[in-house]
Write a protein that holds these residues in place. Structure first.
Motif, PDB file in Angstrom:
ATOM      1  N   UNK A 230     -17.299  29.175 -22.784  1.00 61.62           N
ATOM      2  CA  UNK A 230     -17.677  29.111 -21.503  1.00 61.62           C
ATOM      3  C   UNK A 230     -18.654  30.050 -20.857  1.00 61.62           C
ATOM      4  N   UNK A 231     -18.995  31.033 -21.552  1.00 64.77           N
ATOM      5  CA  UNK A 231     -20.001  31.870 -21.173  1.00 64.77           C
ATOM      6  C   UNK A 231     -19.581  33.077 -20.445  1.00 64.77           C
ATOM      7  N   UNK A 232     -18.349  33.061 -20.290  1.00 62.47           N
ATOM      8  CA  UNK A 232     -17.705  34.089 -19.263  1.00 62.47           C
ATOM      9  C   UNK A 232     -17.766  35.440 -19.495  1.00 62.47           C
ATOM     10  N   UNK A 233     -17.717  35.740 -21.148  1.00 62.90           N
ATOM     11  CA  UNK A 233     -18.111  36.927 -21.599  1.00 62.90           C
ATOM     12  C   UNK A 233     -19.761  37.502 -21.447  1.00 62.90           C
ATOM     13  N   UNK A 234     -20.416  36.400 -21.582  1.00 65.37           N
ATOM     14  CA  UNK A 234     -21.797  36.585 -21.611  1.00 65.37           C
ATOM     15  C   UNK A 234     -22.193  36.882 -20.047  1.00 65.37           C
ATOM     16  N   UNK A 294     -23.256  33.004  -4.660  1.00 64.31           N
ATOM     17  CA  UNK A 294     -23.703  32.105  -5.677  1.00 64.31           C
ATOM     18  C   UNK A 294     -22.669  31.723  -6.754  1.00 64.31           C
ATOM     19  N   UNK A 295     -22.527  30.676  -7.244  1.00 60.01           N
ATOM     20  CA  UNK A 295     -21.754  30.252  -8.287  1.00 60.01           C
ATOM     21  C   UNK A 295     -22.321  30.230  -9.627  1.00 60.01           C
ATOM     22  N   UNK A 296     -21.859  30.854 -10.647  1.00 59.77           N
ATOM     23  CA  UNK A 296     -22.283  30.884 -12.044  1.00 59.77           C
ATOM     24  C   UNK A 296     -21.502  30.227 -13.149  1.00 59.77           C
ATOM     25  N   UNK A 297     -22.487  29.574 -13.787  1.00 60.78           N
ATOM     26  CA  UNK A 297     -21.577  28.940 -15.246  1.00 60.78           C
ATOM     27  C   UNK A 297     -22.671  28.926 -16.299  1.00 60.78           C
ATOM     28  N   UNK A 298     -22.210  29.632 -17.168  1.00 63.15           N
ATOM     29  CA  UNK A 298     -22.942  30.206 -18.539  1.00 63.15           C
ATOM     30  C   UNK A 298     -22.391  29.508 -19.840  1.00 63.15           C
ATOM     31  N   UNK A 299     -22.026  28.206 -19.667  1.00 62.06           N
ATOM     32  CA  UNK A 299     -21.286  27.527 -20.806  1.00 62.06           C
ATOM     33  C   UNK A 299     -22.414  27.547 -21.734  1.00 62.06           C
ATOM     34  N   UNK A 320     -26.948  28.426 -13.704  1.00 63.63           N
ATOM     35  CA  UNK A 320     -26.384  28.128 -14.797  1.00 63.63           C
ATOM     36  C   UNK A 320     -27.079  27.722 -16.391  1.00 63.63           C
ATOM     37  N   UNK A 321     -26.455  27.439 -17.433  1.00 65.28           N
ATOM     38  CA  UNK A 321     -27.293  27.094 -18.534  1.00 65.28           C
ATOM     39  C   UNK A 321     -27.683  25.806 -18.600  1.00 65.28           C
ATOM     40  N   UNK A 322     -28.766  25.755 -19.156  1.00 61.49           N
ATOM     41  CA  UNK A 322     -29.644  24.505 -19.458  1.00 61.49           C
ATOM     42  C   UNK A 322     -28.924  23.474 -20.604  1.00 61.49           C
ATOM     43  N   UNK A 323     -27.651  23.144 -20.459  1.00 60.57           N
ATOM     44  CA  UNK A 323     -27.210  22.458 -21.628  1.00 60.57           C
ATOM     45  C   UNK A 323     -26.250  21.040 -21.030  1.00 60.57           C
ATOM     46  N   UNK A 324     -26.148  20.072 -21.803  1.00 62.69           N
ATOM     47  CA  UNK A 324     -25.485  19.007 -21.485  1.00 62.69           C
ATOM     48  C   UNK A 324     -26.274  18.245 -20.437  1.00 62.69           C
ATOM     49  N   UNK A 325     -25.351  17.803 -19.223  1.00 62.61           N
ATOM     50  CA  UNK A 325     -25.726  17.329 -18.132  1.00 62.61           C
ATOM     51  C   UNK A 325     -25.986  18.185 -16.908  1.00 62.61           C
ATOM     52  N   UNK A 326     -25.897  19.441 -17.529  1.00 62.16           N
ATOM     53  CA  UNK A 326     -26.292  20.404 -16.256  1.00 62.16           C
ATOM     54  C   UNK A 326     -27.576  20.104 -15.498  1.00 62.16           C
ATOM     55  N   UNK A 339     -30.888  28.723 -16.913  1.00 64.53           N
ATOM     56  CA  UNK A 339     -30.960  29.649 -18.165  1.00 64.53           C
ATOM     57  C   UNK A 339     -30.876  29.125 -19.403  1.00 64.53           C
ATOM     58  N   UNK A 340     -31.451  29.635 -20.678  1.00 64.17           N
ATOM     59  CA  UNK A 340     -30.785  29.331 -22.010  1.00 64.17           C
ATOM     60  C   UNK A 340     -29.420  30.050 -22.096  1.00 64.17           C
ATOM     61  N   UNK A 341     -28.639  29.206 -22.943  1.00 70.83           N
ATOM     62  CA  UNK A 341     -27.237  29.605 -23.098  1.00 70.83           C
ATOM     63  C   UNK A 341     -27.320  30.842 -24.097  1.00 70.83           C
ATOM     64  N   UNK A 342     -26.216  31.765 -24.150  1.00 74.30           N
ATOM     65  CA  UNK A 342     -26.118  32.942 -24.690  1.00 74.30           C
ATOM     66  C   UNK A 342     -27.224  34.003 -24.679  1.00 74.30           C
ATOM     67  N   UNK A 343     -28.082  33.914 -23.676  1.00 75.89           N
ATOM     68  CA  UNK A 343     -29.077  35.059 -23.400  1.00 75.89           C
ATOM     69  C   UNK A 343     -28.892  35.759 -22.206  1.00 75.89           C
ATOM     70  N   UNK A 344     -28.213  36.682 -22.431  1.00 75.14           N
ATOM     71  CA  UNK A 344     -27.581  37.537 -21.313  1.00 75.14           C
ATOM     72  C   UNK A 344     -28.827  38.490 -20.424  1.00 75.14           C
ATOM     73  N   UNK A 345     -29.825  38.684 -21.096  1.00 74.16           N
ATOM     74  CA  UNK A 345     -30.772  39.376 -20.564  1.00 74.16           C
ATOM     75  C   UNK A 345     -31.447  38.399 -19.485  1.00 74.16           C
TER      76      UNK A 345
END
Length: 391
Positions: A230-234, A294-299, A320-326, A339-345
């Motif tokens: 879910x990207x919560x660690x990221x 702001x609400x964040x989702x980094x899945x 949010x990350x640019x994945x699926x239907x987001x 943003x891209x997934x798994x890109x913390x910077x």
């Protein structure tokens, strides 16, 4: 029309906060047809003795029958063997539901599987045994993650084309299931809804006071399962970069899950900048959203996550990350940034840009709001009726 739903993602006495999107849609669907729910519980020999370490053990005490939101919900046990190949999960799940064949023969017109595998796979087999059509509803990780595993993918490619209809919550999921061999003419798009009575624009200061949060300072919010995917660690690590540059900024994480210990360690390094609030009732979530900036989702993978629909309905921009239907949800700069997934910077930079941007919550809610659960249920009901008519 009599509908029998099969799903492992549904609330129960042990996990009353689970899958609120399924509960809300099914409750609205139950007003349109006779709906019975088989909300399965994973089981294996001796699971009850392992409640401390096993999710199946924690669910062992769930009663066999409940009434949830006015729906008749049964909790059949399905054989689940931890640490075995996922390819066996679907067949074992389906075999565990075999006793339901005699019980439901002649008593339903269509079987609805909510989650592609193992639920949808088993729903297709159960429907064939009952002599009725099946409809499978996709959510996200069931296709984006599970369907990428060799065993489940083989079984899903065999089973899903035999469903009368397949329902996707996003165009990306629809395209993915078509790639598995499902006839495009049998794929329907049905978006999730939002409870507009709960998720609406509210005063930020009042919300922070209600939650006992500081009135001053920027606040980011994550709501969801605490899983690495879910990207919560990221998010937590990206926030640690951000807070070094912006002292006084806080991150609230609402939810529970396997990554909690990992997050505790990160929060310890961040002092009081990260608040781990734990799981909270659905009725409290709009207050958290209103309190945030702001609400964040980094899945890493998603279908169409309801948390973003709800955040926008509350008038809160998102990152949010640019994945699926987001990308279909966050469709303009007014609503947020992708943003891209798994890109913390990249995530940290987007969070900082988002906090620097002032916006009108009413405009965000007007542009990003979606229909309610009654509308979503009507669309799903129409798909079920079309399937039943082809019996």
């Amino acid at each position: 029309m009599r509908v029998l739903a099969v799903t492992k993602i549904f609330p129960n006495a042990a996990e009353p906060l689970s899958a609120p999107f399924n509960r809300q849609q099914f409750a609205a669907l139950g007003a349109l047809c006779q709906l019975d729910v088989l909300a399965t519980i994973p089981w294996y020999p001796g699971s009850a003795a392992l409640a401390r370490w096993s999710s199946a053990g924690r669910l062992a005490a769930v009663p066999r029958h409940e009434i949830i939101d006015g729906l008749a919900v049964a909790h059949p046990r399905t054989l689940f063997l931890p640490r075995i190949a996922h390819a066996l999960w679907g067949p074992l799940y389906a075999a565990s539901l075999a006793p339901e064949i005699a019980r439901w023969r002649g008593r339903c017109d269509v079987v609805l599987g909510s989650w592609a595998y193992p639920d949808g796979f088993a729903a297709i087999l159960l429907a064939r045994a009952l002599g009725v059509p099946s409809v499978v509803k996709l959510h996200g990780s069931d296709v984006n993650v599970i369907a990428q595993m060799p065993g489940p993918r083989f079984l899903m490619k065999h089973a899903l084309p035999r469903a009368a209809r397949v329902v996707a919550v996003s165009r990306a999921l629809a395209d993915a299931v078509i790639a598995l061999g499902v006839d495009p003419a049998r794929v329907a798009l049905v978006g999730n809804g939002v409870d507009a009575a709960l998720f609406r624009v509210r005063d930020r200061a009042e919300a922070r006071a209600a939650l006992g949060l500081p009135a001053a300072g920027d606040l980011l919010l994550y709501v969801g399962n605490l899983k690495e995917t879910k990207g919560v660690i990221d998010l937590a690590e990206a926030f640690a970069q951000l807070v070094a540059r912006r002292p006084g900024t806080r991150l609230a994480i609402v939810g529970g899950g396997e990554a909690r210990a990992w997050l505790d360690a990160i929060a310890a390094r961040a002092g009081d900048a990260i608040l781990l609030a734990g799981p909270r009732p659905l009725a409290e979530i709009p207050t958290w959203m209103a309190a945030s900036d702001m609400v964040v989702l980094a899945s890493w993978a998603e279908g169409t996550p309801n948390v973003l629909l709800e955040a926008l309905s509350c008038g809160r921009r998102v990152v949010a990350t640019a994945v699926g239907g987001i990308p279909d949800v966050v469709s303009s700069e007014l609503l947020g940034e992708l943003v891209p997934p798994r890109d913390r910077e990249a995530l940290a930079a987007a969070l900082e840009r988002g906090l620097d941007r002032r916006y009108d919550p009413v405009q965000v809610a007007r542009a990003g709001g979606r229909g309610g659960w009654a509308e979503s249920a009507r669309a799903l009901h129409a798909v079920l009726e079309a399937a039943a008519a082809e019996r």
